[in-house]
Design a protein around this motif. Sequence first.
Motif, mmCIF file in Angstrom:
data_model
loop_
_atom_site.group_PDB
_atom_site.id
_atom_site.type_symbol
_atom_site.label_atom_id
_atom_site.label_comp_id
_atom_site.label_asym_id
_atom_site.label_seq_id
_atom_site.Cartn_x
_atom_site.Cartn_y
_atom_site.Cartn_z
ATOM 1 N N ASP A 1 -2.547 7.729 13.832
ATOM 2 C CA ASP A 1 -3.595 8.698 13.484
ATOM 3 C C ASP A 1 -3.389 9.284 12.090
ATOM 4 N N ILE A 2 -2.148 9.632 11.754
ATOM 5 C CA ILE A 2 -1.924 10.290 10.465
ATOM 6 C C ILE A 2 -2.129 9.284 9.331
ATOM 7 N N ILE A 3 -1.768 8.028 9.572
ATOM 8 C CA ILE A 3 -1.994 7.000 8.550
ATOM 9 C C ILE A 3 -3.499 6.773 8.402
ATOM 10 N N GLY B 1 -4.814 10.402 6.862
ATOM 11 C CA GLY B 1 -4.197 10.984 5.681
ATOM 12 C C GLY B 1 -3.825 12.431 5.932
ATOM 13 N N MET B 2 -3.245 13.071 4.922
ATOM 14 C CA MET B 2 -2.799 14.455 5.080
ATOM 15 C C MET B 2 -3.430 15.347 4.025
ATOM 16 N N PRO B 3 -4.510 16.031 4.374
ATOM 17 C CA PRO B 3 -5.183 16.905 3.408
ATOM 18 C C PRO B 3 -4.191 17.911 2.832
ATOM 19 N N GLY B 4 -4.444 18.314 1.599
ATOM 20 C CA GLY B 4 -3.545 19.265 0.974
ATOM 21 C C GLY B 4 -2.294 18.595 0.438
ATOM 22 N N SER B 5 -2.229 17.266 0.549
ATOM 23 C CA SER B 5 -1.124 16.523 -0.048
ATOM 24 C C SER B 5 -1.714 15.245 -0.629
ATOM 25 N N SER B 6 -0.873 14.424 -1.261
ATOM 26 C CA SER B 6 -1.411 13.205 -1.860
ATOM 27 C C SER B 6 -1.436 12.037 -0.880
ATOM 28 N N MET B 7 -1.068 12.259 0.364
ATOM 29 C CA MET B 7 -1.073 11.175 1.345
ATOM 30 C C MET B 7 -2.523 10.810 1.684
ATOM 31 N N PRO B 8 -2.943 9.586 1.269
ATOM 32 C CA PRO B 8 -4.339 9.208 1.500
ATOM 33 C C PRO B 8 -4.574 8.762 2.941
ATOM 34 N N GLY B 9 -5.815 8.771 3.362
ATOM 35 C CA GLY B 9 -6.192 8.172 4.642
ATOM 36 C C GLY B 9 -6.478 6.695 4.439
ATOM 37 N N ALA C 1 -9.336 1.382 3.964
ATOM 38 C CA ALA C 1 -8.593 0.420 3.143
ATOM 39 C C ALA C 1 -7.785 -0.578 3.976
ATOM 40 N N LEU C 2 -7.393 -0.177 5.189
ATOM 41 C CA LEU C 2 -6.610 -1.093 6.036
ATOM 42 C C LEU C 2 -7.310 -1.245 7.383
ATOM 43 N N SER C 3 -7.234 -2.428 7.946
ATOM 44 C CA SER C 3 -7.811 -2.643 9.276
ATOM 45 C C SER C 3 -6.921 -1.952 10.306
ATOM 46 N N PRO D 1 3.789 18.206 -1.823
ATOM 47 C CA PRO D 1 5.019 17.737 -1.219
ATOM 48 C C PRO D 1 5.313 16.301 -1.611
ATOM 49 N N GLN D 2 6.589 15.976 -1.603
ATOM 50 C CA GLN D 2 7.010 14.620 -1.951
ATOM 51 C C GLN D 2 6.571 13.639 -0.872
ATOM 52 N N PRO D 3 6.309 12.375 -1.270
ATOM 53 C CA PRO D 3 6.054 11.365 -0.240
ATOM 54 C C PRO D 3 7.218 11.374 0.747
ATOM 55 N N ARG D 4 6.914 11.207 1.993
ATOM 56 C CA ARG D 4 7.936 11.366 3.008
ATOM 57 C C ARG D 4 9.044 10.341 2.880
ATOM 58 N N ASP D 5 10.258 10.850 3.045
ATOM 59 C CA ASP D 5 11.437 10.022 3.166
ATOM 60 C C ASP D 5 11.515 9.680 4.660
ATOM 61 N N TYR E 1 9.036 14.134 11.049
ATOM 62 C CA TYR E 1 7.583 13.971 10.997
ATOM 63 C C TYR E 1 6.887 15.271 11.309
ATOM 64 N N LYS E 2 5.950 15.632 10.449
ATOM 65 C CA LYS E 2 5.284 16.929 10.595
ATOM 66 C C LYS E 2 4.261 16.933 11.722
ATOM 67 N N ILE E 3 3.461 15.902 11.775
ATOM 68 C CA ILE E 3 2.277 15.939 12.644
ATOM 69 C C ILE E 3 2.538 15.129 13.905
ATOM 70 N N ARG E 4 2.903 15.841 14.949
ATOM 71 C CA ARG E 4 3.288 15.192 16.189
ATOM 72 C C ARG E 4 2.548 15.812 17.365
ATOM 73 N N SER F 1 0.792 -1.232 0.000
ATOM 74 C CA SER F 1 0.000 0.000 0.000
ATOM 75 C C SER F 1 0.824 1.282 0.000
ATOM 76 N N CYS F 2 2.040 1.228 0.428
ATOM 77 C CA CYS F 2 2.770 2.472 0.650
ATOM 78 C C CYS F 2 4.007 2.628 -0.242
ATOM 79 N N ALA F 3 4.620 1.498 -0.612
ATOM 80 C CA ALA F 3 5.935 1.559 -1.244
ATOM 81 C C ALA F 3 5.929 2.282 -2.581
ATOM 82 N N HIS F 4 4.808 2.242 -3.326
ATOM 83 C CA HIS F 4 4.836 2.915 -4.628
ATOM 84 C C HIS F 4 4.966 4.428 -4.468
ATOM 85 N N CYS F 5 4.638 4.948 -3.321
ATOM 86 C CA CYS F 5 4.934 6.364 -3.061
ATOM 87 C C CYS F 5 6.190 6.526 -2.208
#
Lengths: 572, 259
Positions: A91-93, A96-104, A108-110, A63-67, A73-76, A42-46
Amino acid sequence: MRNKNVVSLLILVLGTLGILALTHAQNAPEASEKGKEVYEQSCAHCHGTEGRGDGAAAENLLPQPRDFTRGLYKIRSTESGELPTDQDLFDIITEGMPGSSMPGWETALSANERWEVVAYIKTFHSGFKEREAPPREISLEGKIPFSEESVEIGKGLYTELGCVECHGNVGRGDGTSAPTLTDAWNFQTWPANLTQGWTYRGGSDTEDIFKRFIGGIAGSPMPAFEGDSFLHFGLTSEESKRLTELENMDEMTEADEEASNQFYEKMDEAVNIALNRVEGVELSAAEQQLYDNAMKVVYEKSWHLANYVKSLMPEERPEPAIGNNVLRSQYIQGELPTIDDAAWETSEARYFPLVGQIVVEPRQFNPTIDAVNVKSFYNDTEVVFLFIWDDRTYTTGDETDETTGKPLEDALAVQFPVKVPQGPTAPKPYFLGGGRLPVYLWHWKASAPEQVTELTAKGINAAEVQEVQADLQVKSTYTDGQYKLWVKRALKTEDKKDLQLESGVFVPIAFSAWDGSNGDIDTKRTITSWYTFVLEPVPSSRRFIYPPLIAILSFGLLVGLRAAVQRRNSVS
Amino acid sequence: MKTYLLASLAILLACCSIGTAFAADSDADVEMLVFPDSYTASSVSNGGTISGVVKFEGDMPEMKMLEITKDQAICGATEKYDEALVVGEGNALKNTIVYLIDISQGKDFDKATKLEMDQKGCQFTPHVQIVPVGVRLTMLNSDKVNHNVHIFSSINKPVNKQQTKNRRRMPLAAVKKAEGPVSVKCDIHGWMSAWIAYVPHPYFAVTNEKGEFTLEDVPAGTYKLGYWHEACGSNSESPVSITVEAGGTVTQDFALKLK
């Protein structure tokens, strides 16, 4: 928002384990094969198989997918310089992160899978394993409720602390430092537009805001505003007032000198204790007390500031201008309002969300303009529109696009059909190669702020300036990161290529916007789908309502986009 | 809600596309200093001295003037140049770190020196600062403008802290581990740039305008002598071997080229 999650999580934990660990957030399990599997699927392609943020899809994203390897980490919910808690990551997973391509990943995941993947991404950065003590969390005690008084105090702090440098006078992300910001990976980045809570990465509850500026946003330019960032850290409010008085004196007596020195010593002591604490030195009870007292003042101020930021945004993201929210131009008798007329305040703007245009090259994957807000009035002969949109920078073509050599500038286009489709089954106006009918366009550019050009377009790249230009009256302003464009036109014109307007008829309308400083040019721009507006019939006259038309148009757009995707996929 | 759906579709599309790449300046890998595995401080008597001059070799590049984009009255009062490469008279190369790579025993830090880095006229001074592990660096703000002190540490905790216009002195927490040099920036004034090296022993020097450096009280012995320069790189792969005699002075000059 975040709270709700914590609650549902707790219910889950309680339900399955029956443990009464109400005050403790959950920790992730040990890293396992399962976590790796979830990650790779689910995550590696980004984020890349090695967690370097260099997955196959990463290239176009900003923004680029996080390295994950750098541990930024932004949201702490933790203090400046600390890594996030497991709960923060979960929580962030989940959200997701609105305003970026990071989906919630809530659906999709339990929850189990999300905990496993939390454990797995932690393995990319050695700091998680090496940390000796649990991270220090920001205390949310003593929240000060929202009130006008609190907002007023917060407003002062917003300037005093220098939020204004990046976020601008009224928070639209247009501060004087905004155009030159880069993130820790050297990519350009923009300060959040604080008036658009729905674009915040980590939620826009007052608590979220509070944590973001106290802890800072690691990896971004946004600094942390820890205790000693505040004026006169270590002094009570009264002492601080007194010191300010002293500092403003032209001449000090010896006693004044003495008094101010004592204040400085007190402040130094408080800073010293705060640093000892960060360095891991054990504090004595007296020191702890002194520190707590100092922080109490700071936390009070911080809640006021958080309340102020909260006051800048509407409670929720506005609903798009469909259904009940369709744009209705109001009839008035006599003169239509000028651009700065108070009459505009009486009508609520309609919200037309923009998205990046990604079907035709060149594409815009990282749009910076959120939406166009529109108000309108008409009288017996004319119609007037006020288009309002936020853009962090005022760009009038001083710089040119590298590939085309054309000037980069801010612009707005308003599209109408040349002829209003009659009824829901009529062919829809041209859109990105989907429709068949030509489009009547108003094109405004920041370099010619009092001019709108009329165009006829038969394709996204096939627009022609009309020979006959109607008598459009145009005014525009740019203030504090916001454009206002005022356009007045006769309801009827002689030109066959113009749209003719009639009360009670639903007319399709769509927008394109260009942010020059974001490299927007030609088809690299932001677009809306087709909406409709209507000159609200004068009460008593007949009403035509075509709600189905709106639905069909939006649906048509989706189908069009999907077809475009399929086309492209079958090519590649 | 359809429009939001559309937005997610847009994002989906973005993910499966192979478009143009970004032109971000890739963070040219910064070379690092090399530190000994352990270091024991003791008193050094009759130590030797290593000194020398670092020069720049090659055509003298033009000084890059910095573009001052805000707070003109304070930041733009004088012309400012990029300090990544400062070459003085006789090709003297300023801001080069010269240090002993493999020393494991020697003198203690001079505790009396104040460790300060100023922000003045919206420029950091000094441009390269050596900070002993366990010692606090105090940031000064001589400008009456807001700055943010952004230190890009990765072994130690990264720092990004606002230093408002009314805050003259801002001490920073001491770090625990040797690291660096790490980049220091002020995001509010994007052109401001400096370097901090967190070091475990006192045998580090930074060259002055004349390109000079001196390492004093070095216990007699043979060492690897290293250098680091922001624009010219480092020699940690092939350091110079240098022998110091008790009470003696050895000279070692360097000529560096752009990397």
